[in-house]
Design an enzyme around this catalytic site. Sequence first.
Site, PDB file in Angstrom:
ATOM      1  N   ARG A  82       2.807  -6.096   9.080  1.00 54.53           N
ATOM      2  CA  ARG A  82       2.044  -4.959   9.628  1.00 54.53           C
ATOM      3  C   ARG A  82       2.621  -4.489  10.958  1.00 54.53           C
ATOM      4  O   ARG A  82       2.621  -3.282  11.241  1.00 54.53           O
ATOM      5  CB  ARG A  82       0.573  -5.333   9.741  1.00 54.53           C
ATOM      6  CG  ARG A  82      -0.126  -5.279   8.366  1.00 54.53           C
ATOM      7  CD  ARG A  82      -1.474  -5.897   8.401  1.00 54.53           C
ATOM      8  NE  ARG A  82      -2.238  -5.691   7.176  1.00 54.53           N
ATOM      9  CZ  ARG A  82      -3.201  -6.518   6.763  1.00 54.53           C
ATOM     10  NH1 ARG A  82      -3.520  -7.588   7.480  1.00 54.53           N
ATOM     11  NH2 ARG A  82      -3.860  -6.255   5.649  1.00 54.53           N
ATOM     12  N   ASN A  85      -2.180   0.299   6.685  1.00 54.67           N
ATOM     13  CA  ASN A  85      -1.711  -0.976   7.261  1.00 54.67           C
ATOM     14  C   ASN A  85      -0.792  -1.760   6.320  1.00 54.67           C
ATOM     15  O   ASN A  85      -0.716  -2.981   6.382  1.00 54.67           O
ATOM     16  CB  ASN A  85      -2.888  -1.819   7.761  1.00 54.67           C
ATOM     17  CG  ASN A  85      -3.782  -2.333   6.643  1.00 54.67           C
ATOM     18  OD1 ASN A  85      -3.656  -1.904   5.506  1.00 54.67           O
ATOM     19  ND2 ASN A  85      -4.663  -3.251   6.962  1.00 54.67           N
ATOM     20  N   THR A 113      -5.113  -7.329  10.622  1.00 55.25           N
ATOM     21  CA  THR A 113      -5.486  -6.117   9.876  1.00 55.25           C
ATOM     22  C   THR A 113      -5.122  -4.850  10.649  1.00 55.25           C
ATOM     23  O   THR A 113      -4.619  -3.889  10.077  1.00 55.25           O
ATOM     24  CB  THR A 113      -7.008  -6.130   9.587  1.00 55.25           C
ATOM     25  OG1 THR A 113      -7.323  -7.345   8.892  1.00 55.25           O
ATOM     26  CG2 THR A 113      -7.417  -4.942   8.736  1.00 55.25           C
ATOM     27  N   ARG A 117      -1.327 -14.209   4.641  1.00 54.32           N
ATOM     28  CA  ARG A 117      -2.020 -13.540   5.740  1.00 54.32           C
ATOM     29  C   ARG A 117      -1.242 -13.684   7.047  1.00 54.32           C
ATOM     30  O   ARG A 117      -1.222 -12.769   7.869  1.00 54.32           O
ATOM     31  CB  ARG A 117      -3.453 -14.053   5.850  1.00 54.32           C
ATOM     32  CG  ARG A 117      -4.284 -13.614   4.630  1.00 54.32           C
ATOM     33  CD  ARG A 117      -5.688 -14.144   4.651  1.00 54.32           C
ATOM     34  NE  ARG A 117      -6.529 -13.462   5.609  1.00 54.32           N
ATOM     35  CZ  ARG A 117      -7.076 -12.265   5.421  1.00 54.32           C
ATOM     36  NH1 ARG A 117      -6.831 -11.577   4.312  1.00 54.32           N
ATOM     37  NH2 ARG A 117      -7.841 -11.729   6.336  1.00 54.32           N
ATOM     38  N   LYS A 120       0.815  -1.216   0.000  1.00 57.18           N
ATOM     39  CA  LYS A 120       0.000   0.000   0.000  1.00 57.18           C
ATOM     40  C   LYS A 120       0.856   1.278   0.000  1.00 57.18           C
ATOM     41  O   LYS A 120       2.073   1.219   0.239  1.00 57.18           O
ATOM     42  CB  LYS A 120      -0.942  -0.035   1.203  1.00 57.18           C
ATOM     43  CG  LYS A 120      -1.955  -1.184   1.158  1.00 57.18           C
ATOM     44  CD  LYS A 120      -2.987  -1.038   2.279  1.00 57.18           C
ATOM     45  CE  LYS A 120      -4.008  -2.161   2.243  1.00 57.18           C
ATOM     46  NZ  LYS A 120      -5.089  -1.966   3.248  1.00 57.18           N
ATOM     47  N   HIS A 169      -2.154  -5.517   1.629  1.00 65.34           N
ATOM     48  CA  HIS A 169      -3.441  -6.201   1.484  1.00 65.34           C
ATOM     49  C   HIS A 169      -3.163  -7.585   0.926  1.00 65.34           C
ATOM     50  O   HIS A 169      -2.242  -7.762   0.129  1.00 65.34           O
ATOM     51  CB  HIS A 169      -4.358  -5.448   0.504  1.00 65.34           C
ATOM     52  CG  HIS A 169      -5.542  -6.270   0.060  1.00 65.34           C
ATOM     53  ND1 HIS A 169      -6.690  -6.342   0.799  1.00 65.34           N
ATOM     54  CD2 HIS A 169      -5.714  -7.081  -1.015  1.00 65.34           C
ATOM     55  CE1 HIS A 169      -7.543  -7.161   0.180  1.00 65.34           C
ATOM     56  NE2 HIS A 169      -6.969  -7.617  -0.935  1.00 65.34           N
ATOM     57  N   PHE A 186     -15.719   2.827   7.065  1.00 66.80           N
ATOM     58  CA  PHE A 186     -14.346   3.188   6.711  1.00 66.80           C
ATOM     59  C   PHE A 186     -14.101   3.238   5.198  1.00 66.80           C
ATOM     60  O   PHE A 186     -12.993   3.517   4.754  1.00 66.80           O
ATOM     61  CB  PHE A 186     -13.347   2.221   7.368  1.00 66.80           C
ATOM     62  CG  PHE A 186     -13.564   0.759   7.053  1.00 66.80           C
ATOM     63  CD1 PHE A 186     -13.087   0.200   5.875  1.00 66.80           C
ATOM     64  CD2 PHE A 186     -14.227  -0.070   7.946  1.00 66.80           C
ATOM     65  CE1 PHE A 186     -13.271  -1.142   5.585  1.00 66.80           C
ATOM     66  CE2 PHE A 186     -14.409  -1.430   7.666  1.00 66.80           C
ATOM     67  CZ  PHE A 186     -13.932  -1.958   6.481  1.00 66.80           C
ATOM     68  N   TYR A 192     -12.562  -2.298  -3.821  1.00 68.87           N
ATOM     69  CA  TYR A 192     -13.047  -2.492  -2.452  1.00 68.87           C
ATOM     70  C   TYR A 192     -14.574  -2.423  -2.376  1.00 68.87           C
ATOM     71  O   TYR A 192     -15.120  -2.125  -1.305  1.00 68.87           O
ATOM     72  CB  TYR A 192     -12.427  -1.451  -1.521  1.00 68.87           C
ATOM     73  CG  TYR A 192     -11.010  -1.790  -1.088  1.00 68.87           C
ATOM     74  CD1 TYR A 192     -10.750  -2.911  -0.301  1.00 68.87           C
ATOM     75  CD2 TYR A 192      -9.938  -0.978  -1.435  1.00 68.87           C
ATOM     76  CE1 TYR A 192      -9.463  -3.219   0.119  1.00 68.87           C
ATOM     77  CE2 TYR A 192      -8.642  -1.281  -1.015  1.00 68.87           C
ATOM     78  CZ  TYR A 192      -8.422  -2.402  -0.231  1.00 68.87           C
ATOM     79  OH  TYR A 192      -7.145  -2.712   0.185  1.00 68.87           O
ATOM     80  N   GLU A 214      -9.558 -10.811  -7.456  1.00 68.20           N
ATOM     81  CA  GLU A 214      -8.589  -9.736  -7.252  1.00 68.20           C
ATOM     82  C   GLU A 214      -7.403  -9.833  -8.208  1.00 68.20           C
ATOM     83  O   GLU A 214      -6.900  -8.802  -8.672  1.00 68.20           O
ATOM     84  CB  GLU A 214      -8.113  -9.751  -5.797  1.00 68.20           C
ATOM     85  CG  GLU A 214      -9.217  -9.351  -4.831  1.00 68.20           C
ATOM     86  CD  GLU A 214      -8.755  -9.279  -3.392  1.00 68.20           C
ATOM     87  OE1 GLU A 214      -9.561  -8.850  -2.545  1.00 68.20           O
ATOM     88  OE2 GLU A 214      -7.592  -9.645  -3.091  1.00 68.20           O
TER      89      GLU A 214
HETATM   90  P1  CMP Z   1      -7.386  -4.657   3.603  1.00 66.44           P
HETATM   91  O1  CMP Z   1      -6.853  -6.003   3.857  1.00 66.44           O
HETATM   92  O2  CMP Z   1      -6.820  -3.879   2.464  1.00 66.44           O
HETATM   93  O3  CMP Z   1      -8.973  -4.755   3.417  1.00 66.44           O
HETATM   94  C1  CMP Z   1      -9.850  -3.682   3.692  1.00 66.44           C
HETATM   95  C2  CMP Z   1      -9.153  -2.566   4.424  1.00 66.44           C
HETATM   96  O4  CMP Z   1      -9.998  -1.658   5.107  1.00 66.44           O
HETATM   97  C3  CMP Z   1      -8.281  -3.139   5.504  1.00 66.44           C
HETATM   98  O5  CMP Z   1      -7.167  -3.795   4.946  1.00 66.44           O
HETATM   99  C4  CMP Z   1      -7.961  -1.890   6.328  1.00 66.44           C
HETATM  100  O6  CMP Z   1      -6.848  -1.176   5.809  1.00 66.44           O
HETATM  101  C5  CMP Z   1      -9.205  -1.004   6.110  1.00 66.44           C
HETATM  102  N1  CMP Z   1      -9.986  -0.820   7.316  1.00 66.44           N
HETATM  103  C6  CMP Z   1     -10.207   0.337   7.958  1.00 66.44           C
HETATM  104  N2  CMP Z   1     -10.976   0.166   9.041  1.00 66.44           N
HETATM  105  C7  CMP Z   1     -11.259  -1.156   9.112  1.00 66.44           C
HETATM  106  C8  CMP Z   1     -12.005  -1.970  10.023  1.00 66.44           C
HETATM  107  N3  CMP Z   1     -12.626  -1.453  11.086  1.00 66.44           N
HETATM  108  N4  CMP Z   1     -12.071  -3.293   9.790  1.00 66.44           N
HETATM  109  C9  CMP Z   1     -11.462  -3.841   8.700  1.00 66.44           C
HETATM  110  N5  CMP Z   1     -10.734  -3.113   7.805  1.00 66.44           N
HETATM  111  C10 CMP Z   1     -10.624  -1.795   8.007  1.00 66.44           C
END
Ligand code: CMP
Length: 142
Positions: free
Chosen positions: A104, A114, A93, A87, A11, A117, A59, A51, A128
């Site tokens: 992370r 973060n 996350t 993962r 990211k 992804h 969010f 997304y 994806e």
């Molecule tokens: P990612 O794995 O890219 O998938 C969705 C993204 O939403 C996640 O990582 C986070 O960067 C972002 N995000 C922000 N707030 C939240 C939340 N409360 N729960 C999950 N993802 C979140």
Amino acid sequence: MAIEQTLSIIKPDAVGKDAIGTILSRFESNGLRVKAMKMVRMTREQAQAFYAVHADKPFYNDLVAFMISGPVVVAILEGEDAIARNRELMGATNPQEAEPGTIRADFATTIDANAVHGSDSPETAVTETAFFFNRLEIFDRE
Ligand code: CMP
């Protein structure tokens, strides 16, 4: 164990920290081979589409804004249990909850910024990877 493919995104925050090489090295040294890779800067429409599953989440707008704030590196990784392995390497996350030594924990600051992804299931991995790459951009590594 099955050989799987998964989509990885490094990211904008991690790209901005010049952590591309370090993160790719973690993948490669943990059995995940790069089958396709490029740097892109998504448009707002592209990030919204990528997304879309989160469109009803509070969010969503911040997530889209963050993902278009700079270039990202997208890659298809392949290996045994690649989805789960990626993962594990990424960590939780929310970086505050990520195990020490995960990507992370080491590179991310907030749940929005973060660092990486990764696809969360075989079904999303198919969707994806096809979002970013066509057949001519994916390479067998045998
Ligand atoms: P990612 O794995 O890219 O998938 C969705 C993204 O939403 C996640 O990582 C986070 O960067 C972002 N995000 C922000 N707030 C939240 C939340 N409360 N729960 C999950 N993802 C979140």
